[in-house]
Design an enzyme around this catalytic site. Structure first.
Site, PDB file in Angstrom:
ATOM      1  N   ASN A 260      15.266   3.970   0.042  1.00 52.41           N
ATOM      2  CA  ASN A 260      14.860   4.488   1.417  1.00 52.41           C
ATOM      3  C   ASN A 260      16.344   4.940   2.265  1.00 52.41           C
ATOM      4  O   ASN A 260      16.397   4.376   3.554  1.00 52.41           O
ATOM      5  CB  ASN A 260      14.375   3.372   2.149  1.00 52.41           C
ATOM      6  CG  ASN A 260      12.961   2.983   1.434  1.00 52.41           C
ATOM      7  OD1 ASN A 260      12.390   3.749   0.847  1.00 52.41           O
ATOM      8  ND2 ASN A 260      12.505   1.914   1.775  1.00 52.41           N
TER       9      ASN A 260
ATOM     10  N   ILE B  70     -14.314  -5.712   3.742  1.00 50.42           N
ATOM     11  CA  ILE B  70     -13.183  -6.377   4.415  1.00 50.42           C
ATOM     12  C   ILE B  70     -11.877  -5.692   4.175  1.00 50.42           C
ATOM     13  O   ILE B  70     -11.774  -4.908   3.162  1.00 50.42           O
ATOM     14  CB  ILE B  70     -12.869  -7.663   3.983  1.00 50.42           C
ATOM     15  CG1 ILE B  70     -12.595  -8.100   2.573  1.00 50.42           C
ATOM     16  CG2 ILE B  70     -14.223  -8.857   4.551  1.00 50.42           C
ATOM     17  CD1 ILE B  70     -12.161  -9.491   2.193  1.00 50.42           C
TER      18      ILE B  70
ATOM     19  N   VAL C 252      -8.693  -3.678   3.492  1.00 48.30           N
ATOM     20  CA  VAL C 252      -8.312  -2.468   3.029  1.00 48.30           C
ATOM     21  C   VAL C 252      -8.800  -2.225   1.524  1.00 48.30           C
ATOM     22  O   VAL C 252      -9.533  -3.206   1.037  1.00 48.30           O
ATOM     23  CB  VAL C 252      -6.704  -2.165   2.902  1.00 48.30           C
ATOM     24  CG1 VAL C 252      -6.090  -2.414   4.161  1.00 48.30           C
ATOM     25  CG2 VAL C 252      -6.176  -3.430   1.914  1.00 48.30           C
TER      26      VAL C 252
ATOM     27  N   ASN D  44     -15.876  -3.962  -0.258  1.00 51.57           N
ATOM     28  CA  ASN D  44     -16.186  -5.254  -0.134  1.00 51.57           C
ATOM     29  C   ASN D  44     -16.470  -5.632   1.321  1.00 51.57           C
ATOM     30  O   ASN D  44     -16.205  -6.880   1.523  1.00 51.57           O
ATOM     31  CB  ASN D  44     -15.184  -6.213  -0.899  1.00 51.57           C
ATOM     32  CG  ASN D  44     -13.906  -6.373  -0.228  1.00 51.57           C
ATOM     33  OD1 ASN D  44     -13.380  -5.223   0.447  1.00 51.57           O
ATOM     34  ND2 ASN D  44     -13.013  -7.317  -0.521  1.00 51.57           N
TER      35      ASN D  44
ATOM     36  N   SER E  70       8.768   1.923  -1.277  1.00 44.60           N
ATOM     37  CA  SER E  70       8.080   0.678  -1.932  1.00 44.60           C
ATOM     38  C   SER E  70       6.734   0.875  -1.650  1.00 44.60           C
ATOM     39  O   SER E  70       5.920   0.436  -2.881  1.00 44.60           O
ATOM     40  CB  SER E  70       8.420  -0.414  -1.135  1.00 44.60           C
ATOM     41  OG  SER E  70       9.969  -0.892  -1.511  1.00 44.60           O
TER      42      SER E  70
ATOM     43  N   HIS F 184       6.355  -8.552   0.827  1.00 45.63           N
ATOM     44  CA  HIS F 184       6.542  -7.377   0.135  1.00 45.63           C
ATOM     45  C   HIS F 184       5.724  -7.176  -1.163  1.00 45.63           C
ATOM     46  O   HIS F 184       5.092  -6.276  -1.206  1.00 45.63           O
ATOM     47  CB  HIS F 184       7.978  -7.326  -0.108  1.00 45.63           C
ATOM     48  CG  HIS F 184       8.287  -5.701  -0.655  1.00 45.63           C
ATOM     49  ND1 HIS F 184       8.526  -5.286  -1.650  1.00 45.63           N
ATOM     50  CD2 HIS F 184       8.678  -4.705   0.119  1.00 45.63           C
ATOM     51  CE1 HIS F 184       8.995  -4.369  -1.784  1.00 45.63           C
ATOM     52  NE2 HIS F 184       9.116  -3.616  -0.954  1.00 45.63           N
TER      53      HIS F 184
ATOM     54  N   ASP G 264       8.038  -8.123  -8.001  1.00 48.65           N
ATOM     55  CA  ASP G 264       8.201  -8.166  -6.700  1.00 48.65           C
ATOM     56  C   ASP G 264       8.651  -9.407  -6.368  1.00 48.65           C
ATOM     57  O   ASP G 264       9.065 -10.294  -7.108  1.00 48.65           O
ATOM     58  CB  ASP G 264       7.129  -7.484  -5.919  1.00 48.65           C
ATOM     59  CG  ASP G 264       7.542  -6.590  -4.885  1.00 48.65           C
ATOM     60  OD1 ASP G 264       8.089  -7.132  -3.873  1.00 48.65           O
ATOM     61  OD2 ASP G 264       7.301  -5.304  -4.980  1.00 48.65           O
TER      62      ASP G 264
ATOM     63  N   ASP H  34      -8.665 -10.144  -0.287  1.00 49.30           N
ATOM     64  CA  ASP H  34      -8.796  -8.773  -0.835  1.00 49.30           C
ATOM     65  C   ASP H  34      -8.232  -8.811  -2.401  1.00 49.30           C
ATOM     66  O   ASP H  34      -8.369  -7.556  -2.850  1.00 49.30           O
ATOM     67  CB  ASP H  34      -8.076  -7.778   0.217  1.00 49.30           C
ATOM     68  CG  ASP H  34      -9.032  -6.568   0.706  1.00 49.30           C
ATOM     69  OD1 ASP H  34     -10.237  -6.737   0.283  1.00 49.30           O
ATOM     70  OD2 ASP H  34      -8.973  -6.073   1.732  1.00 49.30           O
TER      71      ASP H  34
END
Length: 488
Positions: free
Chosen positions: A317, A241, A243, A239, A385, A225, A189, A198
């Site tokens: 997409n 925080i 997500v 954790n 994606s 991305h 990517d 994170d």
């Protein structure tokens, strides 16, 4: 929602096939013809590019005639066009005896000079075709909403923003395993921001690489991305925080294939796949692609085919049927490839998502997906994606549960235990959406062909079974999705 374009520079030769209104079998026949013709001297193809086309301003793709495959090329062989560097994209000894494909970097950085150089190259007997490095646009909804504060225990999950976690049964899957730091997932990517709170403890900095910009580190992401995709796969969970990723404990390997301007080319993708194969990275996620079956795309197909592990990719997409209008590499139909469409919170096909009864394998959440962004930020994005990395993350959970599980077995778990829903019927091979819990909460069978009608399976726990083959038409081949038997 406003779609922001991610500019993706593909090494796309204008000898390309865009299948409008053709069947999947016709697409497979055309691809087969491409492969067969690589072993013979071919009639020269002239470039049709114009100054109004979108392409990079200092690169040219050349395909060598097969009878020149033994020659070793360098910049001096193209000095008349101001060549600075030559890179090999595919060798003549590759599968299907591919003609060699070279990437030339020239000194004059204008479109006019590129087109003039191509005209000169077309006069040479050793050149089959010469084309610009075309630019293709891939769309993803990039809403840059920041997460304001660090709140207890993955607050974007606790406040309901991460709806996909419950939808695919991850809390139940996490009761079985939350992953293993010995499992590696390569993210092909735009890079990964290794400083993100994170992600900082989840990125393998030693193996991460950049395959553009003089091959420096892959630990940077000027677009976001790749960082967003990485967070879906493996953001640290529980954790307090941000997500929660799909696989809490995992080694993310950043395989950066984007230039500083966030353009991406197939040459870098090919290099990344071969690198992952050499380094033993068992799972790859590639959230990109295009509709052109170019020479470079064929070379990438060979790289994926030669790769030992699981290749997960986005279905596209465009909101179109991949059975009719192929999207690559999703449409290659390889035994180690899973193409993923995007689903919504309501278990419907996302309006932007491509689909295909014979070519898209499964759906996964891809609408309004919260994940990480560079600079310790978070955002909700839409796209196939975002769907593909959920599958890659579940594959990592399976690998952490059984380090000896094969690619074929991982695909079996994901495909066979999809959550079938009416909205996905006729839209993908499985007719369903990813289900993490059921993918993990089943035996890991190793299948052996018994005869033309059945196979036997055995699990390491001692469980055995004999059952009929499960036939699917994948990429024009009739294949058992369990044991891999292919019939003509």
């Amino acid at each position: 929602m406003h779609f922001k374009k991610i500019i993706v520079a593909l090494l796309v030769i204008s000898l390309m096939v865009v299948f409008m209104g053709t069947s999947v079998s016709n697409a497979a026949e055309v691809e087969s013809a491409y492969l067969e013709n690589h072993s013979t001297i071919r009639e020269k193809v002239l470039c049709t590019a114009t100054i109004n086309d979108n392409f990079t301003e200092n690169e040219i793709i050349v395909v060598i005639q097969p009878n020149w495959n033994e020659k070793v090329y360098n910049a001096d062989d193209f000095s008349d066009i101001g060549c600075l560097a030559v890179r090999e994209l595919a060798g003549a000894t590759d599968t299907h005896t591919l003609s060699r494909i070279l990437l030339l970097t020239i000194s004059d950085g204008t479109k006019t000079k590129v087109l003039e150089a191509i005209q000169n190259l077309e006069q040479r007997n050793d050149i089959y075709s010469a084309e610009p490095n075309y630019i293709e646009e891939v769309y993803v909804d990039c809403g840059y909403d920041e997460l304001p504060a660090l709140e207890p225990n993955d607050n974007k999950y606790e406040n309901g923003d991460q709806w996909a976690i419950e939808k695919i049964g991850l809390p139940y899957a996490w009761n079985i395993t939350t992953g293993s730091s010995s499992v590696m997932v390569g993210v092909i990517d735009t890079g990964i921001d290794v400083t993100h709170s994170d992600l900082s403890n989840r990125v393998n900095t030693e193996l991460s690489r950049c395959f553009t910009d003089a091959y420096s580190t892959g630990l940077a992401d000027s677009h976001g991305h790749g960082t967003h995709v990485a967070g879906i796969i493996g953001a640290q969970g529980n954790n307090e925080i941000g997500v929660s990723g799909t696989c809490w404990n995992v080694q993310l390997v950043s395989l950066r294939v984007a230039n500083a301007d966030n353009s991406l080319n197939v040459a870098a993708v090919i290099d990344a796949i071969y690198y992952a194969d050499e380094e033993g990275i068992p799972i790859l996620n590639y959230s990109g692609g295009g509709t052109q079956l170019s020479e470079a795309a064929i070379a990438r197909r060979v790289a994926i085919s030669n790769y030992f592990g699981l290749f997960v990719c986005a279905a596209g997409n465009n909101g179109t049927n991949n059975d009719i209008t192929p999207f690559y590499p999703s449409n290659h139909g390889l035994p180690n490839l899973i193409s993923v469409g995007a689903s919504t919170e309501f278990d419907t096909v996302a309006s932007f998502s491509n689909y295909g009864y014979e070519t898209v394998i499964i759906f996964a959440p891809g609408d309004n997906i919260w994940s990480t962004l560079p600079g310790n930020r978070y955002a909700s994005w839409d796209g196939t994606s975002m769907a593909a990395p959920y599958v890659a993350g579940v594959a990592a959970l399976l690998k952490s549960l059984d380090s000896n599980i094969t690619t074929k077995q991982i695909i079996h778990h994901i495909v066979h235990f999809a959550d079938t829903q009416s909205a996905f019927s006729g839209k993908c091979v499985t007719g369903g959406r990813l289900d993490a819990y059921w993918a993990l909460a089943t035996h890991t069978y190793s299948y052996t062909e018994t005869d033309s009608t059945s196979h036997s399976g055995s699990c390491s726990c001692g469980a055995t079974k004999v059952e009929p083959h499960t036939w699917r038409d994948i990429g024009g081949l009739t294949m058992c999705v369990d044991c891999g038997l292919i019939i003509q």
